[in-house]
Write an enzyme that holds these catalytic residues in place. Structure first.
Site, PDB file in Angstrom:
ATOM      1  N   ASP A 259     -11.756   5.631  12.771  1.00 19.23           N
ATOM      2  CA  ASP A 259     -11.745   4.891  11.650  1.00 19.23           C
ATOM      3  C   ASP A 259     -11.655   3.081  11.146  1.00 19.23           C
ATOM      4  O   ASP A 259     -11.157   2.983  10.394  1.00 19.23           O
ATOM      5  CB  ASP A 259     -10.606   5.076  10.816  1.00 19.23           C
ATOM      6  CG  ASP A 259     -10.624   5.413   9.652  1.00 19.23           C
ATOM      7  OD1 ASP A 259     -11.693   5.600   8.025  1.00 19.23           O
ATOM      8  OD2 ASP A 259      -9.559   5.902   8.812  1.00 19.23           O
TER       9      ASP A 259
ATOM     10  N   ALA B  30       0.391   5.698   0.166  1.00 14.94           N
ATOM     11  CA  ALA B  30      -0.172   6.720   0.102  1.00 14.94           C
ATOM     12  C   ALA B  30       0.895   8.160   0.293  1.00 14.94           C
ATOM     13  O   ALA B  30       1.916   7.742   0.149  1.00 14.94           O
ATOM     14  CB  ALA B  30      -0.857   6.497   1.810  1.00 14.94           C
TER      15      ALA B  30
ATOM     16  N   GLN C 190       4.896   4.591   3.377  1.00 19.15           N
ATOM     17  CA  GLN C 190       3.732   3.432   2.475  1.00 19.15           C
ATOM     18  C   GLN C 190       4.313   1.867   3.517  1.00 19.15           C
ATOM     19  O   GLN C 190       4.747   1.987   3.998  1.00 19.15           O
ATOM     20  CB  GLN C 190       4.368   3.454   0.716  1.00 19.15           C
ATOM     21  CG  GLN C 190       6.104   2.976   0.795  1.00 19.15           C
ATOM     22  CD  GLN C 190       6.744   3.425  -0.133  1.00 19.15           C
ATOM     23  OE1 GLN C 190       6.336   4.134  -1.067  1.00 19.15           O
ATOM     24  NE2 GLN C 190       7.684   2.037  -0.825  1.00 19.15           N
ATOM     25  N   VAL C 191       3.564   0.747   2.699  1.00 21.27           N
ATOM     26  CA  VAL C 191       3.756  -0.581   3.445  1.00 21.27           C
ATOM     27  C   VAL C 191       4.037  -1.708   2.989  1.00 21.27           C
ATOM     28  O   VAL C 191       3.956  -1.603   2.132  1.00 21.27           O
ATOM     29  CB  VAL C 191       2.547  -1.300   4.446  1.00 21.27           C
ATOM     30  CG1 VAL C 191       2.491  -2.262   5.030  1.00 21.27           C
ATOM     31  CG2 VAL C 191       1.505   0.454   4.676  1.00 21.27           C
TER      32      VAL C 191
ATOM     33  N   ALA D 173       0.846  -1.432  -0.216  1.00 20.79           N
ATOM     34  CA  ALA D 173      -0.111   0.168   0.029  1.00 20.79           C
ATOM     35  C   ALA D 173       1.039   1.414   0.444  1.00 20.79           C
ATOM     36  O   ALA D 173       1.873   0.682   0.213  1.00 20.79           O
ATOM     37  CB  ALA D 173      -1.103  -0.535   0.972  1.00 20.79           C
TER      38      ALA D 173
END
Length: 549
Positions: free
Chosen positions: A282, A128, A132-133, A126
């Protein structure tokens, strides 16, 4: 910095918010080339104001996308149509390279990837705007995920925050309607939120806090934090081998009951709000995974809210006021929250709250739609510019997110039915003798402190008054722009008179024929005319750049 200001003003004009630029008087910040060049039309005539605002935020980049996402949670500040549009903002960007990842991990953790991990997947799972991951395996053999912060993002965000503050303060001062949305407050809230998101240590502490709260819970699982591999810019968490809760086909193959999942997650949220006072704001399907053994793993702890004991009691009192139809109590509780300012017309507010509470008066809790009540109440509070505390706004966002999740898992489920036993337990706890006694003791202590300090405070005020130092301060609003305009106009007039005087003086010198000459004309006269011409051209360019002819 000036370049960035220019890009923001250009974007405002490009997406048809030029009237804001004109009213703020910041058109001169735009580069001259942008003002001369005709802008290409990038939006459709059918695009609404909220759509244009979303497109503009997307063009301005990561910081402004994050701002839009924060605004999408503030129903008390901006209209519903903007809430809906800003909710579409996607924080999805191109990943950065493995070389930068390696460099950052070495700087933050003191060792390279090869020394810390048995395996490290170079391709992120992922990405963003903030980070990131990556998947990895520690030397110990533990499967983990590594969240790595994007290089240089902090510097970009700090620069954008400075610009946001200056524009927000300027707008609040010069646009009366902007004060309705409290732009400076919005930027302050955004700054707190983005700084918390930039600190991965805080996200790790949030995860551990949730883990402690759910350590005895058999259905909810919180991934472990590996602190030896965590810093402000790197977060290492246990890898969860499970299925995303929105993957219905996978859940069917696992023979998982979606309704049961929805109820378990709702119960977990109610426990966070009513019992713990610390909640995940969330909980959408992407942050809820179903593990192979049937347990539910909660992920992504960057957005969490805290409710103090007193705040929880106030919210419970508000729930009681709503179910009893007690408008006076509800408005008094808003005052206790610090939400009502002196300018609010409480008489009109009371009429509208009366009308709203009448809809729900006498209904049992199980017949109430919590998210709908919150939305209606927040829309009403926005109408009267009543401030909603940040944590309460975050709770509202969390409640609506969790209700959205539960409706996806089971459209028949009702959030309020799940919340009813928690609310009843909280109300019963309020009237326990031990809790009443504890509250009374705190009140007596507070009054004792006030009474103890009162004589000294009164003496201090009287002493200041006796010496003639007791002053009244008056503040004016809205005159600064007028003073600035008059000042600018007078400066231009004075400048024009100086140029005129130089021209007249040069003409007289030429008439006298004084030495020395150049091309048969007095040199001093020629110099005077050149100087007047240069200053006159400079004045014309300045007037054109500021857009005020």
């Amino acid at each position: 910095m000036i370049k960035r200001y220019g890009k923001i003003v250009d974007a405002l004009v490009k997406y048809e918010f030029g009237h804001i630029v004109d009213r703020l008087g910041i058109g001169n910040i735009r580069p001259l080339r942008s003002r001369i060049k005709k802008q290409e039309k990038v939006i459709k005539d059918t695009d609404s104001g909220p759509t244009k605002a979303r497109l503009m935020l997307e063009e301005l980049g990561p910081t402004y996308i994050k701002l839009g996402q924060i605004l999408s949670m503030r129903q008390d500040l901006i209209p519903p149509e903007y809430i809906r549009e800003f909710s579409k903002l996607q924080d999805d960007v191109q990943p950065f390279g493995i070389e930068e990842v390696e460099h950052l991990i070495k700087d933050e953790l003191g060792s390279g990837i090869d020394d810390l991990f048995e395996y490290f997947d170079e391709i992120p799972i992922a990405a963003a705007s903030i980070g990131q991951v990556h998947r990895a395996k520690l030397i110990s053999g533990d499967e983990v995920v590594i969240k790595v912060q994007r290089p240089g993002i902090r510097k970009i965000i700090e620069a954008d925050l400075d610009i946001m503050y200056s524009i927000a303060a300027f707008a609040e001062e010069h646009l009366p309607e902007a004060r309705l949305y409290r732009p400076v407050d919005i930027v302050e809230e955004f700054e707190r939120s983005i700084h918390a998101e930039l600190d991965y240590n805080q996200e790790g502490r949030n995860a551990e806090h949730f883990a402690r709260n759910f350590q005895d819970h058999t259905r909810i699982y919180i991934p472990k934090v590996y602190w030896d591999h965590t810093s402000m810019k790197v977060l290492t968490l246990e890898y969860i081998d499970g299925v995303k809760s929105s993957s219905f086909e996978e859940l069917e193959r696992m023979e998982v009951d979606r309704k049961e999942i929805a109820i378990d997650v709702l119960n977990a949220f109610m426990k966070q709000v009513y019992d713990d006072g610390f909640f995940h704001a969330d909980l959408h399907p992407g942050n809820i995974f179903i593990m192979k053994d049937g347990r539910i793993a909660l992920l992504d702890f960057g957005m969490a809210g805290f409710l103090s004991y007193d705040m929880r009691n106030l919210l419970i009192d508000e729930l009681i006021a709503i179910t009893r139809g007690d408008t006076a109590l509800y408005i008094e509780l808003l005052r206790d929250l610090g939400s009502i300012e002196d300018e609010v017309d409480t008489a009109l507010l009371k009429i509208d709250v009366d009308h709203l509470l009448y809809k729900y008066y006498g209904r049992p809790l199980r017949q109430l739609n919590t998210a709908q009540i919150m939305e209606e109440m927040i829309n009403l509070l926005r109408k009267y510019q009543v401030k909603v505390p940040t944590n309460v706004a975050l709770l509202s966002k969390g409640a609506m997110t969790i209700e959205g999740f539960s409706s996806i898992m089971d459209p028949q489920i009702n959030l309020t039915i799940v919340a009813e036993p928690f609310a009843k337990k909280a109300i019963k706890d309020r009237i326990r003798l031990t809790n009443i006694a504890g509250s009374a003791y705190r009140d007596i202590s507070n009054w004792s402190r006030v009474l103890h300090r009162a004589p000294m405070k009164i003496s201090h005020i009287l002493d200041i008054a006796e010496r003639g130092y007791l002053n009244l301060r008056f503040e004016h609003h809205g005159f600064d722009r007028i003073v600035a305009e008059i000042d600018a106009a007078s400066n231009r007039l004075a400048f024009s008179l100086i140029i005129s005087a130089i021209i007249v003086g040069s003409s007289l010198i030429i008439q006298t024929g004084m030495e020395p000459h150049i091309w048969g004309v007095p040199l001093m006269g020629v110099i005077g005319f050149l100087m007047a011409g240069f200053l006159g051209m400079w004045l014309v360019v300045y007037i054109l750049r500021t857009g005020r002819i």
